[in-house]
Design an enzyme around this catalytic site. Sequence first.
Site, PDB file in Angstrom:
ATOM      1  N   ASP A  27      -7.217  -5.805  14.727  1.00  0.00           N
ATOM      2  CA  ASP A  27      -7.121  -4.367  14.469  1.00  0.00           C
ATOM      3  C   ASP A  27      -6.944  -4.186  12.967  1.00  0.00           C
ATOM      4  O   ASP A  27      -5.845  -3.927  12.474  1.00  0.00           O
ATOM      5  CB  ASP A  27      -5.926  -3.797  15.246  1.00  0.00           C
ATOM      6  CG  ASP A  27      -5.707  -2.321  14.948  1.00  0.00           C
ATOM      7  OD1 ASP A  27      -6.591  -1.707  14.327  1.00  0.00           O
ATOM      8  OD2 ASP A  27      -4.647  -1.798  15.325  1.00  0.00           O
ATOM      9  N   GLN A  44       0.837  -1.201   0.000  1.00  0.00           N
ATOM     10  CA  GLN A  44       0.000   0.000   0.000  1.00  0.00           C
ATOM     11  C   GLN A  44       0.876   1.257   0.000  1.00  0.00           C
ATOM     12  O   GLN A  44       2.080   1.179   0.220  1.00  0.00           O
ATOM     13  CB  GLN A  44      -0.906   0.002   1.236  1.00  0.00           C
ATOM     14  CG  GLN A  44      -0.148  -0.207   2.542  1.00  0.00           C
ATOM     15  CD  GLN A  44      -0.989  -0.849   3.636  1.00  0.00           C
ATOM     16  OE1 GLN A  44      -2.202  -0.737   3.635  1.00  0.00           O
ATOM     17  NE2 GLN A  44      -0.332  -1.505   4.574  1.00  0.00           N
ATOM     18  N   PRO A  70      -7.646  -5.761   0.662  1.00  0.00           N
ATOM     19  CA  PRO A  70      -6.924  -6.794   1.409  1.00  0.00           C
ATOM     20  C   PRO A  70      -7.573  -7.191   2.732  1.00  0.00           C
ATOM     21  O   PRO A  70      -7.496  -8.343   3.138  1.00  0.00           O
ATOM     22  CB  PRO A  70      -5.536  -6.186   1.635  1.00  0.00           C
ATOM     23  CG  PRO A  70      -5.603  -4.772   1.197  1.00  0.00           C
ATOM     24  CD  PRO A  70      -6.793  -4.606   0.341  1.00  0.00           C
TER      25      PRO A  70
END
Lengths: 286, 286
Positions: free
Chosen positions: A167, A43, A174
Amino acid sequence: MSKFPSYIQEVDGELWLTEDERDNMKLSYRVKDIIFAEQSPFQHVMILDTYDFGRTLVLDGVVQTTSVDGYIYNEMISHIPMTLHPNPKTVLIIGGGDCGVAKEVTKYDQVEHIDMVEIDKFVVDVSLKYLPEVSGNLSDERVNFIYTDGVKFVQELENKYDVIIIDSSDPVGPAEQLFSEEFYQNLHKALKPDGVMVCQSQSPAFHMDVTKQTYQRINNLFPITSIYTAVVPTYPGGLWSFTLGSKKYEPKNLGEKWQDKSTKYVNQGIVESCFVLPEFMKNNLK
Amino acid sequence: MSKFPSYIQEVDGELWLTEDERDNMKLSYRVKDIIFAEQSPFQHVMILDTYDFGRTLVLDGVVQTTSVDGYIYNEMISHIPMTLHPNPKTVLIIGGGDCGVAKEVTKYDQVEHIDMVEIDKFVVDVSLKYLPEVSGNLSDERVNFIYTDGVKFVQELENKYDVIIIDSSDPVGPAEQLFSEEFYQNLHKALKPDGVMVCQSQSPAFHMDVTKQTYQRINNLFPITSIYTAVVPTYPGGLWSFTLGSKKYEPKNLGEKWQDKSTKYVNQGIVESCFVLPEFMKNNLK
């Protein structure tokens, strides 16, 4: 070609980050400085210094956590399950690359081992280096960093953890599989017979469908399922939900079990009252 | 000259309202239709149809209330003082031009008289006409509309009201005096010996200074002062505070006093737990 990363706009000499993940509502942050901006294998990663929220972690143009309010989310996703479980020794964190959740979990002396499974080592490295307000310069021998796909990591585990904390980022791209039924089944299997899991379950103001689906999927597997909320100013709509699945312990009278952990949002009253839901949420969950 | 009001921008064929009241963070809403836009003697008044929040009241370019989440603020500022007072017969509302607070207060059968003091008749008229989700087509003989300056209205009153609700806009420009010490003194005087007042006291995430100052000023006058919060998605930061001043009744065990009023946010648990403050607010109020 612009001299700024594509997610940053220059307007009248000022730099702005405008999140465009939502179609019909946008949040914009004025940027003081671009501390770091690079593409990881997974990313686009930025650390920005913003005027209102200080240093801010931005992934693919979306704010993940900030120096000013990041503690709210990290405290709430950590201390509720850690207070519910009477003796959490082994903890699994999936995601949480900013290290804020791991930092909160290390506040519990009885914890012996924390597996922290994050797909993108890049995020951990820049958070430790540039985001100390969130990561707390995490350095604790009990934390075992594992850089791999959390979905795959939990496939073969059994009876291993007291507490699992998911989290994740939003359930698009993804992170989508981190909201799937199969994933929750594997988490259930990976927990000990009295284990507790929690995941973030999105904004009930904008994505009550996701909140409800998450609740239903976890409720199909766990005898005890509860939603709690917190207010995170930098998340759209402010109101954020967390869904807890517990094999044995009921989240009742948690305030009596709370022990001070030098927190800035959580306290005895919050631990006790965070499961109170507004009427529209209760109605939507029926 | 643009064919749109100055607060609306056209971007790539889409209409957007961007609030610019804050220097370093902006909220933008995609607009489906401009239902109404005109300058009143006091401010620029718009009713927009927005994609995410439906019909929305906008004053001088700032979102005041929306069809989708306006009930949260209106329910919270109304039902907490109305539940705290055991027998509210006379009620004063200052501001509240969207009529949502008056609508909630009329749900109490014991109320005999409601004075609603709003400076701008324009806002009341367009809210009743174009914003029925908020105003509820308010039509109740107990509501007495008074179009004047609330600050002046309360100057000569004594021992008149059981409950006073201050539904003001932000403390800049015309509404600034609605946060002044003198104004609170006049409210104290206007209340009966067991009266209760409440005002909105801004976002603790962004304006904890205003929240604290409001608390201190009311606390100087009333023997019982308490802050409570709610989450309003269209207010920056989400978290919103209300400050309650009470001459006699303590906001304890309010849940036991709560009686169902067909609300969408407030319920017994919310009434009971809304006074629980996060640690950073408690610390800031010290």
